[in-house]
Motif scaffolding. Structure first.
Motif, PDB file in Angstrom:
ATOM      1  N   UNK A   1     -37.780  82.750   8.035  1.00  0.00           N
ATOM      2  CA  UNK A   1     -38.387  82.394   9.105  1.00  0.00           C
ATOM      3  C   UNK A   1     -38.755  81.342  10.139  1.00  0.00           C
ATOM      4  N   UNK A   2     -38.638  80.665   9.036  1.00  0.00           N
ATOM      5  CA  UNK A   2     -38.606  78.857   9.732  1.00  0.00           C
ATOM      6  C   UNK A   2     -37.337  78.067  10.605  1.00  0.00           C
ATOM      7  N   UNK A   3     -37.486  78.265  11.673  1.00  0.00           N
ATOM      8  CA  UNK A   3     -36.787  77.740  12.551  1.00  0.00           C
ATOM      9  C   UNK A   3     -36.296  76.136  12.222  1.00  0.00           C
ATOM     10  N   UNK A   4     -35.232  76.008  12.002  1.00  0.00           N
ATOM     11  CA  UNK A   4     -35.012  74.381  11.500  1.00  0.00           C
ATOM     12  C   UNK A   4     -34.788  73.443  13.037  1.00  0.00           C
ATOM     13  N   UNK A   5     -35.955  72.297  12.562  1.00  0.00           N
ATOM     14  CA  UNK A   5     -35.743  71.048  13.232  1.00  0.00           C
ATOM     15  C   UNK A   5     -34.869  70.969  14.111  1.00  0.00           C
ATOM     16  N   UNK A   6     -35.381  70.783  15.864  1.00  0.00           N
ATOM     17  CA  UNK A   6     -34.806  70.660  16.928  1.00  0.00           C
ATOM     18  C   UNK A   6     -33.717  71.811  17.675  1.00  0.00           C
ATOM     19  N   UNK A   7     -34.163  72.668  16.785  1.00  0.00           N
ATOM     20  CA  UNK A   7     -33.327  74.191  17.337  1.00  0.00           C
ATOM     21  C   UNK A   7     -33.547  74.973  17.864  1.00  0.00           C
ATOM     22  N   UNK A   8     -35.455  74.852  18.946  1.00  0.00           N
ATOM     23  CA  UNK A   8     -35.348  75.103  19.665  1.00  0.00           C
ATOM     24  C   UNK A   8     -35.694  74.169  20.947  1.00  0.00           C
ATOM     25  N   UNK A   9     -35.209  74.491  21.908  1.00  0.00           N
ATOM     26  CA  UNK A   9     -35.096  73.489  23.670  1.00  0.00           C
ATOM     27  C   UNK A   9     -36.290  73.423  24.500  1.00  0.00           C
ATOM     28  N   UNK A  10     -36.905  72.572  24.865  1.00  0.00           N
ATOM     29  CA  UNK A  10     -37.748  72.511  26.090  1.00  0.00           C
ATOM     30  C   UNK A  10     -37.283  73.204  26.684  1.00  0.00           C
ATOM     31  N   UNK A  11     -38.512  74.143  27.536  1.00  0.00           N
ATOM     32  CA  UNK A  11     -40.396  74.314  26.960  1.00  0.00           C
ATOM     33  C   UNK A  11     -40.121  75.051  25.695  1.00  0.00           C
ATOM     34  N   UNK A  12     -39.785  75.830  25.234  1.00  0.00           N
ATOM     35  CA  UNK A  12     -39.712  76.475  23.954  1.00  0.00           C
ATOM     36  C   UNK A  12     -40.327  75.892  22.985  1.00  0.00           C
ATOM     37  N   UNK A  13     -40.197  74.285  22.384  1.00  0.00           N
ATOM     38  CA  UNK A  13     -40.993  73.853  21.192  1.00  0.00           C
ATOM     39  C   UNK A  13     -42.082  73.815  21.430  1.00  0.00           C
ATOM     40  N   UNK A  14     -42.599  73.268  22.531  1.00  0.00           N
ATOM     41  CA  UNK A  14     -43.587  72.809  22.729  1.00  0.00           C
ATOM     42  C   UNK A  14     -44.984  73.414  23.568  1.00  0.00           C
ATOM     43  N   UNK A  15     -44.358  74.982  23.957  1.00  0.00           N
ATOM     44  CA  UNK A  15     -45.237  76.172  24.426  1.00  0.00           C
ATOM     45  C   UNK A  15     -45.968  76.979  22.617  1.00  0.00           C
ATOM     46  N   UNK A  16     -44.883  77.147  22.263  1.00  0.00           N
ATOM     47  CA  UNK A  16     -45.601  77.920  21.495  1.00  0.00           C
ATOM     48  C   UNK A  16     -46.310  76.755  20.438  1.00  0.00           C
ATOM     49  N   UNK A  17     -46.520  75.573  20.423  1.00  0.00           N
ATOM     50  CA  UNK A  17     -47.573  73.848  19.732  1.00  0.00           C
ATOM     51  C   UNK A  17     -48.714  74.267  20.868  1.00  0.00           C
ATOM     52  N   UNK A  18     -48.762  74.879  22.025  1.00  0.00           N
ATOM     53  CA  UNK A  18     -49.764  75.018  23.034  1.00  0.00           C
ATOM     54  C   UNK A  18     -50.614  75.975  22.798  1.00  0.00           C
ATOM     55  N   UNK A  19     -49.734  77.390  22.348  1.00  0.00           N
ATOM     56  CA  UNK A  19     -50.289  78.230  22.149  1.00  0.00           C
ATOM     57  C   UNK A  19     -51.362  78.421  20.370  1.00  0.00           C
ATOM     58  N   UNK A  20     -50.864  78.503  20.274  1.00  0.00           N
ATOM     59  CA  UNK A  20     -51.092  77.334  18.358  1.00  0.00           C
ATOM     60  C   UNK A  20     -52.306  77.376  18.436  1.00  0.00           C
ATOM     61  N   UNK A  21     -52.334  75.955  18.836  1.00  0.00           N
ATOM     62  CA  UNK A  21     -53.460  74.794  18.488  1.00  0.00           C
ATOM     63  C   UNK A  21     -54.773  75.754  18.740  1.00  0.00           C
ATOM     64  N   UNK A 154     -40.260  90.003  13.286  1.00  0.00           N
ATOM     65  CA  UNK A 154     -40.173  90.239  14.576  1.00  0.00           C
ATOM     66  C   UNK A 154     -40.693  89.286  15.533  1.00  0.00           C
ATOM     67  N   UNK A 155     -41.388  88.708  15.043  1.00  0.00           N
ATOM     68  CA  UNK A 155     -41.828  87.395  15.945  1.00  0.00           C
ATOM     69  C   UNK A 155     -40.754  86.368  16.541  1.00  0.00           C
ATOM     70  N   UNK A 156     -40.492  86.171  15.087  1.00  0.00           N
ATOM     71  CA  UNK A 156     -39.395  85.417  14.988  1.00  0.00           C
ATOM     72  C   UNK A 156     -37.717  85.401  15.828  1.00  0.00           C
ATOM     73  N   UNK A 157     -37.619  86.622  16.094  1.00  0.00           N
ATOM     74  CA  UNK A 157     -36.859  86.949  17.265  1.00  0.00           C
ATOM     75  C   UNK A 157     -36.901  87.328  18.467  1.00  0.00           C
ATOM     76  N   UNK A 158     -38.567  87.505  19.002  1.00  0.00           N
ATOM     77  CA  UNK A 158     -39.044  86.975  20.165  1.00  0.00           C
ATOM     78  C   UNK A 158     -39.172  85.741  20.296  1.00  0.00           C
ATOM     79  N   UNK A 159     -38.831  84.523  19.723  1.00  0.00           N
ATOM     80  CA  UNK A 159     -39.719  83.348  19.239  1.00  0.00           C
ATOM     81  C   UNK A 159     -38.225  82.820  19.919  1.00  0.00           C
ATOM     82  N   UNK A 160     -37.195  83.130  19.276  1.00  0.00           N
ATOM     83  CA  UNK A 160     -35.105  83.064  19.516  1.00  0.00           C
ATOM     84  C   UNK A 160     -34.882  83.225  20.629  1.00  0.00           C
ATOM     85  N   UNK A 161     -35.106  84.762  20.833  1.00  0.00           N
ATOM     86  CA  UNK A 161     -34.500  85.644  21.809  1.00  0.00           C
ATOM     87  C   UNK A 161     -35.022  84.856  23.403  1.00  0.00           C
ATOM     88  N   UNK A 162     -36.229  84.339  23.406  1.00  0.00           N
ATOM     89  CA  UNK A 162     -36.833  84.069  24.697  1.00  0.00           C
ATOM     90  C   UNK A 162     -36.359  82.384  24.956  1.00  0.00           C
TER      91      UNK A 162
END
Length: 231
Positions: A1-21, A154-162
Motif C-alpha cells: 500500500x506504500x504510495x511511491x515518492x512523488x506519485x500523489x499530485x498537489x494538493x493531495x499529498x499535503x492534504x493527507x499530511x494535514x489530516x494525519x498530523x 480500501x483507504x489507499x484505493x480511495x486516496x488514489x481514486x481522489x
C-alpha cells in the motif's frame, strides 16, 4: 500500500499530511503516558513495532503506483490502541521511505493515514465489538487483523481514486479499478496476517498472559476461560 515518492499530485499529498498530523500528535501524547507509567511494557511495544516493520516490508509490486503486503498494525492496535499504533506506523514508514526506498516523504501523510491510522482504527473497533458480543477471543483477533489489513487497501484505493479520477465515471470508477487490482493479492494476504497474529496472541497467552490483562485486552475472567479451553 506504500504510495511511491512523488506519485500523489498537489494538493493531495499535503492534504493527507494535514489530516494525519493531529492523530500523530495525540498518539505521541499517549505514547509518552505509556512510557511514563508502564515502562515494563516497552519490550512488547518494540515487538509490535518490529512486527509492523517486517510485515510491511514484504512488498509485492502493483501496477497502481503502490504495492501489496501485510500491514501488521492490527497487533499493535489491539495491544496499545490506534493512537499509539499510528506513531509506530509513522516511524516504520519514515524509516522505509528514507532507507529502503519504500514509499516516500511526499506521500508519507497518505501512507500514514491508510496504514497507520485507518487500519488500526478498524482493528480496534472490530476487536472491541467482537469481544463485547462474546465472540471467541481468537476469532475476534483474526477478524480484527484481517479486516484492518483490507481496510488499509480500501483507504489507499480511495486516496488514489481522489487523486486520479477516471475521465469517464470519475472517482467511483477509479476507486473500483484500484480496489479490484489490490483485491487479487490483498485478500489472501489479509487472511494470512490474521492467522499469524492469532498464533502470536496464543504465544503471548502461554508465556506472558498478565500483560494482556494489564493492557485491558482481556479481563481476568476472560483469560481464565481461554486457558481452561486450551488445557
Amino acid at each position: 500500500m506504500h504510495i511511491m515518492e512523488g506519485f500523489l499530485p498537489s494538493p493531495w499529498w499535503w492534504i493527507w499530511i494535514f489530516i494525519s498530523l493531529p492523530v500523530i500528535i495525540y498518539g505521541i501524547y499517549k505514547l509518552n503516558v505509556l512510557i511514563k507509567n508502564k515502562r515494563d511494557l516497552l519490550p512488547l511495544l518494540a515487538v509490535a513495532g518490529a512486527y509492523i516493520f517486517i510485515l510491511s516490508s514484504l512488498k509485492l509490486p502493483s501496477v497502481t503506483g503502490s504495492c501489496s503486503h501485510p500491514t501488521g498494525t492490527g497487533l499493535a492496535a489491539i495491544l496499545f490502541g490506534p493512537a499509539i499504533s499510528a506513531v509506530l506506523g509513522l516511524i516504520v514508514l519514515l524509516y522505509q521511505a528514507l532507507f529502503l526506498a519504500h514509499g516516500g516523504l511526499t506521500t508519507l501523510g497518505a501512507n500514514v493515514f491508510s496504514m497507520g491510522i485507518a487500519g488500526p482504527v478498524i482493528a480496534f473497533v472490530i476487536y472491541k465489538a467482537c469481544t463485547k458480543a462474546g465472540l471467541n477471543f481468537y476469532i475476534a483477533v483474526f477478524l480484527a487483523c484481517s479486516l484492518a489489513d483490507l481496510a488499509t487497501y480500501v483507504v489507499t484505493s480511495i486516496e488514489l481514486a481522489l487523486a486520479f479520477p477516471a475521465q469517464t465515471g470519475g472517482v467511483l470508477t477509479s476507486f473500483k479499478a484500484f480496489a479490484t487490482i489490490f483485491a487479487v493479492t490483498q485478500v489472501p494476504l489479509a487472511i494470512i496476517e490474521g492467522a499469524i497474529t492469532v498464533l502470536i496472541f496464543k504465544y503471548v497467552i502461554q508465556v506472558k498472559s498478565d500483560v494482556l490483562v494489564k493492557l485491558d485486552v482481556l479481563s481476568e475472567a476472560g483469560l481464565r476461560k481461554i486457558k481452561e479451553l486450551t488445557t
